[in-house]
Scaffold this active site. Sequence first.
Site, PDB file in Angstrom:
ATOM      1  N   LEU A 124      -0.490   2.125   2.975  1.00 10.98           N
ATOM      2  CA  LEU A 124       0.702   1.686   2.250  1.00 10.98           C
ATOM      3  C   LEU A 124       1.719   2.814   2.369  1.00 10.98           C
ATOM      4  O   LEU A 124       1.422   3.961   2.046  1.00 10.98           O
ATOM      5  CB  LEU A 124       0.360   1.409   0.788  1.00 10.98           C
ATOM      6  N   ASP A 125       2.912   2.496   2.870  1.00  6.54           N
ATOM      7  CA  ASP A 125       3.926   3.520   3.115  1.00  6.54           C
ATOM      8  C   ASP A 125       4.198   4.373   1.873  1.00  6.54           C
ATOM      9  O   ASP A 125       4.096   3.869   0.746  1.00  6.54           O
ATOM     10  CB  ASP A 125       5.240   2.880   3.564  1.00  6.54           C
ATOM     11  N   PRO A 126       4.546   5.648   2.055  1.00  2.00           N
ATOM     12  CA  PRO A 126       4.851   6.511   0.905  1.00  2.00           C
ATOM     13  C   PRO A 126       5.911   5.930  -0.028  1.00  2.00           C
ATOM     14  O   PRO A 126       5.812   6.078  -1.249  1.00  2.00           O
ATOM     15  CB  PRO A 126       5.337   7.807   1.559  1.00  2.00           C
TER      16      PRO A 126
END
Length: 313
Positions: free
Chosen positions: A101-103
């Site tokens: 999950l992207d930052p």
Amino acid sequence: MSAAYLMLSVAITPLRVASRFYQCGAFARGGSAALSYVASIPPLEPTVPLPNGLLVVHKPQNWTSFDVVGRLRNVLEGHLSKHGHTFRARRHLKVGHGGTLDPLAEGLVVIGVGKGCKQLQQYLSGGKGYVARARLGAETDSQDVTGAVIASAEWKHVSREALQEATQGLTGRILQRPPIFSALKRDGQRMYVLARKGLVSESDVERRPVVVDELTVTMFDASSGEFELRVRCSGGTYVRTLIVDLARAVGSAAHMVALERIQVGPFHSHRREVESLPTVEPLHERQFHDVPALYAAMEAAQKVLDALDHDGR
């Protein structure tokens, strides 16, 4: 050396340590410190088993999925070390995650612990659910608010109805071109590394099949150009790319402002909207250091899986 002698030696070792403290006057100066030292000696054999299972956590914004894995591994290893387990540089407790999950994003991430890591593969391609917020007017190189603007476009002509109509072309089985700022690999290197060096462009990325089961416009603010989406899709689908393609379809440009994952496979957060599906309360950052909460979360995740098996889903 007899087995009985070995057992006796193990049994009296802490007493010898305590005796040594006594001879040095430690007990006279502060016996509680010496007793604490003796009590803190880890057992020679593990007194608790290694944990196995799944954890569902709420990844905070600006954390990577690997940040979460590292934090939970450190907490669990610290707990297990006090109960006779030994961990070294190349012998860590197995902990992994079932999909990056992207930052920028927050929300559900499935974490595998021990043998639970073998179950993670199914979550890499399984169904996902998101709520996203986007802003019309500009497209960025990363397709989200962290990137540099690469295109601007008028958006005053856009309406909620127009956006919703355009979602039809992005629903079902579609071909999607992943963003150049992604963790996908090209020639053995991460795409985002190549993108930062200017070595890859959008046209260099091949389209790949994904499935979008739902793409609903849930809010549109005509004064700011912001809108929100509810998305249900297959693993490997980029929501920020859906936003860019949706804006292009209505003759404008857009980028993602915020993203929250609310579903990973059978696990749904309290924000779910399908009442027939089981829910799980994810662990939040404030609970990452709470060992009893981690074990309870593994039990809760297993109950969800057991319920699915019972219902035949």
